[in-house]
Design a protein around this motif. Sequence first.
Motif, short mmCIF file in Angstrom:
data_model
loop_
_atom_site.label_atom_id
_atom_site.label_comp_id
_atom_site.label_asym_id
_atom_site.label_seq_id
_atom_site.Cartn_x
_atom_site.Cartn_y
_atom_site.Cartn_z
N ARG A 1 0.86 -1.19 0.00
CA ARG A 1 0.00 0.00 0.00
C ARG A 1 0.89 1.24 0.00
O ARG A 1 1.88 1.28 0.72
N THR B 1 0.75 5.74 -0.18
CA THR B 1 -0.04 6.97 -0.10
C THR B 1 0.85 8.14 -0.45
O THR B 1 2.02 8.15 -0.06
N TYR C 1 -8.91 13.01 -5.58
CA TYR C 1 -8.58 11.88 -4.73
C TYR C 1 -8.72 10.64 -5.59
O TYR C 1 -9.76 10.45 -6.22
N ALA C 2 -7.68 9.84 -5.67
CA ALA C 2 -7.73 8.66 -6.53
C ALA C 2 -7.19 7.43 -5.81
O ALA C 2 -6.25 7.53 -5.01
N LEU C 3 -7.81 6.30 -6.06
CA LEU C 3 -7.37 5.02 -5.48
C LEU C 3 -7.16 4.03 -6.63
O LEU C 3 -8.06 3.80 -7.42
N HIS D 1 -1.97 -1.26 -3.72
CA HIS D 1 -3.02 -0.24 -3.65
C HIS D 1 -2.33 1.10 -3.51
O HIS D 1 -1.50 1.29 -2.62
N GLU E 1 -2.77 5.20 -3.14
CA GLU E 1 -3.67 6.31 -2.81
C GLU E 1 -2.98 7.61 -3.21
O GLU E 1 -1.83 7.84 -2.83
N HIS F 1 -6.28 16.48 0.93
CA HIS F 1 -5.94 16.51 2.35
C HIS F 1 -5.19 17.79 2.72
O HIS F 1 -4.90 18.62 1.87
N GLU G 1 3.46 0.63 2.85
CA GLU G 1 3.46 -0.58 3.66
C GLU G 1 3.64 -1.77 2.73
O GLU G 1 2.97 -1.87 1.71
#
Lengths: 336, 323
Positions: free
Chosen positions: A147, A149, A208-210, A222, A224, A229, A237
């Motif tokens: 993951r 971000t 905001y995109a995932l 994944h 982000e 924000h 991670e």
Amino acid sequence: MLNALIIGAGTMGGTHAEAYAKMENVKLAGIVDINLAKAQGLADRLNTKAFQTYEEAVELDEIDVVSICVPTPFHKQYVMKVADDKKHVICEKPLAISLSDAREMINYCNDKGVKLFVGHVVRFFPEYVKAKKLVDEGKVGKPAVVRTTRGGGFPIASNDWYSDFASSGGLVLDMIIHDFDYLRWCFGEVKRVYAKSTRTRVFEKFEYALVTLRFESGVIAHVEGTWAHQGFSTKFEIAGKEGIIEYDSSKVTPVVASRKETASSEGVAVPESPMKDNPYFAELEHFIHCIQTDAEPVVTAEDAYKAMEISLAALESIETGKVVVLEDTQEKVGVQ
Amino acid sequence: MKVGIISFAHGHAYSYANALTELDGVEILGIADENEERGRKAAAEFNTEYYADYEDLLNQPIEAVVITSENSKHYEHVVAAAKKGKHILCEKPLAHTAEAAQAIIDICKEHNVILQTAFPVRFSTPVVEAKRIIDSGDLGNIVAIKATNRGTNPGGWFVDREKSGGGAVIDHTVHVVDIIRWYTGAEVKEVYAEIGNLISDYDIDDCGQLTMEFDNNMFATLDCSWSRNDAYPTWGDVMLEIVGTRGTLSVDAFGQKTNLYNRDGAHWDFWGDDMDRGLVEDFISSVREGKNPSITGEDGLKALSVAIAAYESSKKQVPVQVN
């Protein structure tokens, strides 16, 4: 000694200029910006010359390498010009808006015999380098679920160009391409991409995109990306068969200055994670070294192209609501 | 009020039983478990009667029953309890298939008993506080949610597809889907999932990454992997990042913790309010007052349908519509 020129006196131009100014084997030959006052401000601070156009700069000085730090839609024209003049090119990411432009730029530089480097600087951030090293050493076993971000507020830049999707590609092409490149570096080729973004849903300065990536190796990632924000941060991670690596920049703040509230301003905490050399310095130093020694860079123009492929696949998925399967373009490029 | 518990197969049985013993006027009349050793041990621990046959327990004067058996046995146990007119708190997922879940709902309606799906996360105090903030409108419109409900691979029957209906995806999708439905009132329209068996040597899915499209133009992702290893300082998490047009909200249901480091390693010791107690208390009060349950069987089925669609999506490698 190499002479370096900067095109674009914005945030990244300033970052490149500061790095060159610190290098012993590089002379910062000048700063070009269509807004001469902006170029002059930066040039004065770093003791170099300011130019309004690239043409004026190359005429006056013997330039070896040019950093292209202008908004993405202008990358191509400068890369071509600089290659024509047989100077090496260091271009900020993303390399281009379209894959066809990116391919053309790569081929053009090859044809002209100049090196083309792309600023995928995350490969030079020590926390990311360390994580890859740990993975490579088998500290988490076989990687499984990853993951990442990246983001904070909506970026502020000249002419508000990030707000124009056609120019910037939004955060999927402009920002989380960093994570795509990093993930590809760590886990190999991506097989499938599925993504969602608020871009077509919320008509504000906001995104905001995932994104979910499936790698050939089976790894599921994944990603982000946020311009929704407050305050920039990055996180990653990596969960493997036998271990987990975690990093959160908002929690790695070895220096925090906290100011008292005064009548004129609110109290504020300013966290920092200082290093002797920042990752941009490390990246540019590496590129300069590659020019001088003809060594293969840690991140190639081909890698930059591949990262764009992932970003553009994510944008296509966002647009169509479908899964995008990446084809093995490596082979196609080889046989053309 | 006299209450029975059918099966201690699911570890939540212990915390539900603990919660029941703490409630005024509630008595655990008996524990039925086909696994005699496990059942007798639990009965001794909670100072109650052991029943080898759940029918015998259901013939006792109990008003309600907590069903914490293997997912595939929920149907059998709910049918038996409903037929005896007992109100039911059923562990999630409601069943191992959507058909079984629907049959569970129907039989409870038919026999006019309360059926509550055990989604304890709705009773996490931070999760409830986040709902208050969302309801206040301070965040504007909710446009996206990023969630994780990771955990440690529980092993045992959880990794036996016949009994569980699936691995991490069926186990850990339902909580967060329920919370998002509860927060937003939106329904999942379409699911895309990347699922893998990448961590454990058991032949079952232990990694899952879902992307959901909702009927209100919102999207969400969920990492439901059993990706926490034994060395990780806690068993897992429930976290939501909620993105609204006017602000964002981060929720960590198990974030209230004290860190302990000793010869056993690093541990995050949770001290927040007990959500399982909140769930059991709510169920008992619904039974007492004859109210509709706060979390229905339909809520359980809706969440389960998303997990089942995720498996289908992963198999076909395309987004799948949710019925």
